[in-house]
Design a protein around this motif. Structure first.
Motif, mmCIF file in Angstrom:
data_model
loop_
_atom_site.group_PDB
_atom_site.id
_atom_site.type_symbol
_atom_site.label_atom_id
_atom_site.label_comp_id
_atom_site.label_asym_id
_atom_site.label_seq_id
_atom_site.Cartn_x
_atom_site.Cartn_y
_atom_site.Cartn_z
ATOM 1 N N SER A 18 0.890 -1.319 -0.078
ATOM 2 C CA SER A 18 0.010 0.137 -0.059
ATOM 3 C C SER A 18 0.884 1.218 -0.130
ATOM 4 O O SER A 18 0.582 2.208 -0.638
ATOM 5 C CB SER A 18 -0.920 0.109 1.326
ATOM 6 N N ASP A 22 0.982 4.250 -2.712
ATOM 7 C CA ASP A 22 0.644 5.713 -2.476
ATOM 8 C C ASP A 22 1.727 6.377 -2.990
ATOM 9 O O ASP A 22 1.480 7.453 -3.617
ATOM 10 C CB ASP A 22 0.676 5.728 -0.896
ATOM 11 N N LYS A 25 0.999 6.436 -6.716
ATOM 12 C CA LYS A 25 0.056 7.633 -6.930
ATOM 13 C C LYS A 25 0.177 9.092 -7.075
ATOM 14 O O LYS A 25 -0.297 9.809 -7.950
ATOM 15 C CB LYS A 25 -0.905 7.372 -5.907
ATOM 16 N N SER A 26 1.088 9.318 -6.345
ATOM 17 C CA SER A 26 1.524 10.851 -5.996
ATOM 18 C C SER A 26 2.535 11.045 -7.003
ATOM 19 O O SER A 26 2.819 12.365 -7.237
ATOM 20 C CB SER A 26 2.159 10.853 -4.614
ATOM 21 N N TYR A 55 -7.127 -1.766 -1.418
ATOM 22 C CA TYR A 55 -6.344 -0.610 -2.014
ATOM 23 C C TYR A 55 -6.944 -0.272 -3.198
ATOM 24 O O TYR A 55 -7.495 0.961 -3.395
ATOM 25 C CB TYR A 55 -4.902 -0.579 -2.080
ATOM 26 N N ASN A 59 -9.375 3.012 -4.272
ATOM 27 C CA ASN A 59 -8.799 4.119 -5.232
ATOM 28 C C ASN A 59 -8.982 3.633 -6.719
ATOM 29 O O ASN A 59 -8.321 3.473 -7.649
ATOM 30 C CB ASN A 59 -7.133 4.093 -5.314
#
Length: 238
Positions: A18, A22, A25-26, A55, A59
Motif C-alpha cells: 500500500s 501511495d 499514486k503521488s 487498496y 482508489n
C-alpha cells in the motif's frame, strides 16, 4: 497521450504494498504521461492479495490491474505475465518493497523522452542520490555479476541487477523471456543487448535497501543462478 506501464510483482508484501502504491499514486510524470499500474500477486501466503484488493476499492480512479498466479512460480514468471499485459509505450519494473523511489521515474524517462534511449537502467552505483549503507558482500556480488554480464554483452553498465529498468514496451514484448525467478535481470540484459541499433542508457538513482529481517528475499543461491544465466544467455545465446 503516452502511457507508462508500471509492472509490480508481489509476494508476501502486505506491509509495504500500500505504501509503494501511495508513492506511485503521488508521482506526476513529465509531458502528462499516464500511468498503467499492473500488479502480479505470485500466490502470496499472507494477506497481500486482500490488501491490494482493498487498496483498489479505495482508489478506483487509478485503474489498477491485479493479476494473480495460482501457485508461486517466481519473480521472473510474474514479470512475464505483467509484461504481456502492458499497453503503455514504456514499461518500468517496480518492486513492491520500498527500496526504490517512484518519484525517480522521471529520471529514467528523460533520456527516452529526449529521443536518445530505448532502454534506461537506474544504477545504484552512480550519481549523488541517497543510498542506504548495508551489505559489503552484496555490493561486491552485484559488481561482479555486472562485470561478468558486461563481458558477454559488450555493454558498460554499472548495475545490471538493478530493479529499475525502463523499456520501450514493444521491444520488451518482442523478447522470448524464459527465467522464472531472479534470473530475469541477466536474461533480459543479454537479450535486449542483441537487438540491432538498441540504445541503452544508465542514470543514477537512490536506493533504500532493506535487511533480511525487513523482508529482503534474494540470497547467495540466486547469485549463483545469476552466473549460470549470464553464461547461458551470454555465451550460448539461448
Amino acid at each position: 497521450m503516452k502511457k507508462l506501464s508500471i509492472v509490480i510483482p508481489v509476494y508476501n508484501e502486505s506491509k509495504t504494498v500500500s505504501l509503494i502504491l501511495d508513492k506511485i499514486k503521488s508521482v506526476l510524470l513529465p509531458q502528462q504521461i499516464a500511468k498503467e499500474i499492473i500488479i502480479i500477486d505470485d500466490c502470496s501466503s499472507d494477506n497481500t492479495n486482500q490488501v491490494i484488493r482493498q487498496y483498489i476499492s479505495l482508489n478506483p480512479d487509478l485503474g489498477i490491474i491485479l493479476l494473480s498466479n495460482d501457485k508461486n512460480t517466481g519473480k521472473g514468471s510474474a514479470l512475464h505475465l505483467g509484461i504481456q499485459n502492458a499497453t503503455g509505450e514504456f514499461t518500468i519494473i517496480q518492486d513492491a518493497d520500498l527500496e526504490y523511489d517512484p518519484s525517480e521515474y522521471k529520471i529514467l524517462l528523460q533520456p527516452v523522452l529526449d529521443g536518445f534511449a530505448d532502454v534506461v537502467y537506474g544504477s545504484r552505483f552512480i550519481g549523488g542520490n541517497a543510498h542506504r549503507v548495508l551489505f559489503f558482500w552484496h555490493t561486491i556480488g552485484n559488481r561482479f555479476l555486472t562485470f561478468l554480464s558486461n563481458m558477454f554483452t559488450n555493454l558498460n553498465l554499472t548495475d545490471m541487477e538493478t530493479c529499475y529498468k525502463l523499456f520501450n514496451t514493444e521491444l520488451l514484448q518482442s523478447l522470448n523471456l524464459q527465467e522464472q525467478r531472479f534470473g530475469f535481470e541477466p536474461e533480459v540484459t543479454a537479450k535486449i543487448s542483441r537487438i540491432k541499433k538498441i540504445r541503452i542508457y544508465e542514470v543514477g538513482i537512490s536506493y533504500y535497501g532493506r535487511t533480511y529481517e525487513e523482508g529482503k528475499k534474494i540470497n547467495w543461491k540466486d547469485g549463483f543462478h545469476a552466473i549460470f544465466c549470464i553464461l547461458k544467455y551470454g555465451v550460448f545465446r539461448l
